[in-house]
Design a protein around this motif. Sequence first.
Motif, PDB file in Angstrom:
ATOM      1  N   PHE A  66       0.824  -1.202   0.000  1.00  0.00           N
ATOM      2  CA  PHE A  66       0.000   0.000   0.000  1.00  0.00           C
ATOM      3  C   PHE A  66       0.863   1.260   0.000  1.00  0.00           C
ATOM      4  O   PHE A  66       0.543   2.253  -0.656  1.00  0.00           O
ATOM      5  CB  PHE A  66      -0.929   0.004   1.216  1.00  0.00           C
ATOM      6  N   ILE A  67       1.971   1.207   0.751  1.00  0.00           N
ATOM      7  CA  ILE A  67       2.883   2.347   0.778  1.00  0.00           C
ATOM      8  C   ILE A  67       3.512   2.574  -0.593  1.00  0.00           C
ATOM      9  O   ILE A  67       3.634   3.709  -1.084  1.00  0.00           O
ATOM     10  CB  ILE A  67       3.975   2.133   1.848  1.00  0.00           C
ATOM     11  N   ALA A  68       3.916   1.487  -1.258  1.00  0.00           N
ATOM     12  CA  ALA A  68       4.474   1.609  -2.606  1.00  0.00           C
ATOM     13  C   ALA A  68       3.430   2.130  -3.586  1.00  0.00           C
ATOM     14  O   ALA A  68       3.743   2.931  -4.484  1.00  0.00           O
ATOM     15  CB  ALA A  68       4.997   0.245  -3.072  1.00  0.00           C
ATOM     16  N   ASN A  69       2.189   1.719  -3.424  1.00  0.00           N
ATOM     17  CA  ASN A  69       1.117   2.222  -4.285  1.00  0.00           C
ATOM     18  C   ASN A  69       0.923   3.716  -4.095  1.00  0.00           C
ATOM     19  O   ASN A  69       0.733   4.471  -5.068  1.00  0.00           O
ATOM     20  CB  ASN A  69      -0.180   1.481  -3.965  1.00  0.00           C
ATOM     21  N   GLN A 108      -4.458  13.950 -12.488  1.00  0.00           N
ATOM     22  CA  GLN A 108      -4.338  14.526 -11.156  1.00  0.00           C
ATOM     23  C   GLN A 108      -5.446  14.022 -10.243  1.00  0.00           C
ATOM     24  O   GLN A 108      -5.192  13.638  -9.097  1.00  0.00           O
ATOM     25  CB  GLN A 108      -4.386  16.053 -11.220  1.00  0.00           C
ATOM     26  N   CYS A 109      -6.674  14.020 -10.727  1.00  0.00           N
ATOM     27  CA  CYS A 109      -7.790  13.524  -9.919  1.00  0.00           C
ATOM     28  C   CYS A 109      -7.588  12.048  -9.585  1.00  0.00           C
ATOM     29  O   CYS A 109      -7.822  11.616  -8.445  1.00  0.00           O
ATOM     30  CB  CYS A 109      -9.100  13.742 -10.670  1.00  0.00           C
ATOM     31  N   MET A 110      -7.153  11.267 -10.564  1.00  0.00           N
ATOM     32  CA  MET A 110      -6.920   9.839 -10.341  1.00  0.00           C
ATOM     33  C   MET A 110      -5.800   9.630  -9.325  1.00  0.00           C
ATOM     34  O   MET A 110      -5.917   8.797  -8.412  1.00  0.00           O
ATOM     35  CB  MET A 110      -6.565   9.161 -11.664  1.00  0.00           C
ATOM     36  N   SER A 111      -4.715  10.380  -9.449  1.00  0.00           N
ATOM     37  CA  SER A 111      -3.587  10.226  -8.543  1.00  0.00           C
ATOM     38  C   SER A 111      -3.957  10.599  -7.114  1.00  0.00           C
ATOM     39  O   SER A 111      -3.593   9.898  -6.157  1.00  0.00           O
ATOM     40  CB  SER A 111      -2.412  11.083  -9.024  1.00  0.00           C
ATOM     41  N   VAL A 112      -4.695  11.699  -6.964  1.00  0.00           N
ATOM     42  CA  VAL A 112      -5.124  12.118  -5.632  1.00  0.00           C
ATOM     43  C   VAL A 112      -6.039  11.068  -5.012  1.00  0.00           C
ATOM     44  O   VAL A 112      -5.919  10.725  -3.833  1.00  0.00           O
ATOM     45  CB  VAL A 112      -5.831  13.486  -5.705  1.00  0.00           C
ATOM     46  N   THR A 113      -6.958  10.529  -5.811  1.00  0.00           N
ATOM     47  CA  THR A 113      -7.875   9.508  -5.309  1.00  0.00           C
ATOM     48  C   THR A 113      -7.120   8.261  -4.867  1.00  0.00           C
ATOM     49  O   THR A 113      -7.400   7.698  -3.802  1.00  0.00           O
ATOM     50  CB  THR A 113      -8.903   9.142  -6.392  1.00  0.00           C
ATOM     51  N   VAL A 114      -6.154   7.813  -5.675  1.00  0.00           N
ATOM     52  CA  VAL A 114      -5.366   6.632  -5.315  1.00  0.00           C
ATOM     53  C   VAL A 114      -4.576   6.894  -4.035  1.00  0.00           C
ATOM     54  O   VAL A 114      -4.497   6.022  -3.147  1.00  0.00           O
ATOM     55  CB  VAL A 114      -4.416   6.245  -6.465  1.00  0.00           C
ATOM     56  N   SER A 115      -3.994   8.077  -3.902  1.00  0.00           N
ATOM     57  CA  SER A 115      -3.218   8.403  -2.703  1.00  0.00           C
ATOM     58  C   SER A 115      -4.075   8.326  -1.453  1.00  0.00           C
ATOM     59  O   SER A 115      -3.699   7.723  -0.442  1.00  0.00           O
ATOM     60  CB  SER A 115      -2.611   9.802  -2.841  1.00  0.00           C
ATOM     61  N   ILE A 116      -5.249   8.919  -1.515  1.00  0.00           N
ATOM     62  CA  ILE A 116      -6.105   8.968  -0.331  1.00  0.00           C
ATOM     63  C   ILE A 116      -6.658   7.584  -0.005  1.00  0.00           C
ATOM     64  O   ILE A 116      -6.697   7.180   1.169  1.00  0.00           O
ATOM     65  CB  ILE A 116      -7.239   9.980  -0.559  1.00  0.00           C
ATOM     66  N   VAL A 140      -0.883 -10.879   1.117  1.00  0.00           N
ATOM     67  CA  VAL A 140      -0.335 -10.117  -0.001  1.00  0.00           C
ATOM     68  C   VAL A 140      -1.278 -10.125  -1.206  1.00  0.00           C
ATOM     69  O   VAL A 140      -1.453  -9.104  -1.882  1.00  0.00           O
ATOM     70  CB  VAL A 140       1.054 -10.673  -0.392  1.00  0.00           C
ATOM     71  N   GLY A 141      -1.900 -11.275  -1.469  1.00  0.00           N
ATOM     72  CA  GLY A 141      -2.831 -11.353  -2.590  1.00  0.00           C
ATOM     73  C   GLY A 141      -3.989 -10.377  -2.449  1.00  0.00           C
ATOM     74  O   GLY A 141      -4.433  -9.768  -3.438  1.00  0.00           O
ATOM     75  N   ALA A 146      -6.697  -5.133  -3.799  1.00  0.00           N
ATOM     76  CA  ALA A 146      -7.151  -3.821  -3.332  1.00  0.00           C
ATOM     77  C   ALA A 146      -6.517  -2.689  -4.146  1.00  0.00           C
ATOM     78  O   ALA A 146      -7.184  -1.700  -4.464  1.00  0.00           O
ATOM     79  CB  ALA A 146      -6.808  -3.656  -1.851  1.00  0.00           C
ATOM     80  N   VAL A 147      -5.239  -2.842  -4.491  1.00  0.00           N
ATOM     81  CA  VAL A 147      -4.567  -1.831  -5.313  1.00  0.00           C
ATOM     82  C   VAL A 147      -5.219  -1.720  -6.688  1.00  0.00           C
ATOM     83  O   VAL A 147      -5.472  -0.617  -7.194  1.00  0.00           O
ATOM     84  CB  VAL A 147      -3.064  -2.167  -5.451  1.00  0.00           C
ATOM     85  N   ALA A 148      -5.519  -2.870  -7.309  1.00  0.00           N
ATOM     86  CA  ALA A 148      -6.155  -2.859  -8.630  1.00  0.00           C
ATOM     87  C   ALA A 148      -7.530  -2.206  -8.576  1.00  0.00           C
ATOM     88  O   ALA A 148      -7.881  -1.380  -9.439  1.00  0.00           O
ATOM     89  CB  ALA A 148      -6.261  -4.287  -9.164  1.00  0.00           C
ATOM     90  N   VAL A 149      -8.313  -2.550  -7.550  1.00  0.00           N
ATOM     91  CA  VAL A 149      -9.647  -1.952  -7.404  1.00  0.00           C
ATOM     92  C   VAL A 149      -9.532  -0.448  -7.171  1.00  0.00           C
ATOM     93  O   VAL A 149     -10.324   0.347  -7.715  1.00  0.00           O
ATOM     94  CB  VAL A 149     -10.406  -2.629  -6.249  1.00  0.00           C
ATOM     95  N   THR A 150      -8.541  -0.033  -6.387  1.00  0.00           N
ATOM     96  CA  THR A 150      -8.344   1.393  -6.113  1.00  0.00           C
ATOM     97  C   THR A 150      -8.097   2.172  -7.395  1.00  0.00           C
ATOM     98  O   THR A 150      -8.693   3.244  -7.612  1.00  0.00           O
ATOM     99  CB  THR A 150      -7.152   1.572  -5.150  1.00  0.00           C
TER     100      THR A 150
END
Length: 360
Positions: A66-69, A108-116, A140-141, A146-150
């Motif tokens: 999650f931190i790397a994401n 920008q909107c996508m990046s901010v959303t992923v960060s939050i 881990v799986g 969760a990263v993909a869904v985010t």
Amino acid sequence: MMNNSSRPWWDELSWDQSGQCRTSVSSTTFLIVAYSAVIAVGLIGNTCLVFIISRQKEMRNVTNIFIANLSCSDILMCIVCLPVTVIYTLMDRWILGEALCKVTPFVQCMSVTVSIFSMVLIALERHQLIIHPTGWKPVVGHSYLAVAVTWMVACFISLPFLSFNILTNAPFQNLSLPYNPFTDHVICMELWPSERNRLAYTTSLLLFQYCLPLSLILVCYLRIFLRLRRRKDMVERTRDPRQKKAKGSKRVNVMLASIVAVFALCWLPLNVFNTLFDWHHWAIPSCQHDIIFSACHLTAMASTCVNPVIYGFLNSNFQKELRAALYRCRCWGAPESYESFPLSTVSMEVTKMSSLSVIT
């Protein structure tokens, strides 16, 4: 979270007024230096964090993924959005083409959303491990899913920017001049079917990109703080000689408080500015619009630099891993020997005294 119609209201300015709104050389220089510093620090810090996490197999745990994401979304922001923002703010017109006009606010909107959302996932994962250490634990799986869904949810939320951001020269056509030298100048702005639709969307972004995530993070970390404090009191009552745990618990509390405080403070000015701009734009002085927006936007973008510091550079194991990597490149001194622990993880071992393996 962002103001994509963040240009001056040229159609409400006369030629004499617009001449008084020119940016000074000192403020222009400051913007260039400040944004360049944010880009450099954000890129270097987040790239190092992703590199350190990815190169060590034992570090590929749920929290670190999650931190790397989060760092990847910050890197995307530094590469795509920040340079464009600098150019647009300084030029007061769009020179980068229609594709970037649509793609930049979308990214920008996508990046901010992923960060939050990444911060929310980190808070939820820590909450589960600390509050319910014997219950269900994400693996881990689950984190990769969760990263993909985010990212998919973030793309969906950001789609309106691809549809409603356009290039137009209408503001420059309203200038009352014998000869208008700006007829070929264009700006990038949002053009919605109605003002009601625009306000509904921007208000929804404010709720889902700031208010609700922050509230959830606050609740999670408050419960974590109270649980850690209770465990610390239990250790002190039993006079446990292992003082390192008590010191580590304090470090955990400071880190958790810093995460929430930095996130809230960095994005608060831009959210206040955007809300005021959306509902009462006439309250913002025309000539000060750009400088106020730039200050708020720069503060928000500083979060891309702070995250590597909170999650990485205050972590002793991260520093040792970085030194070891630099040593292998013959760029640093001798590597330090230490026991490798994953970044920002909580031990899932539960003893009768509910002892906690601290974040180191």
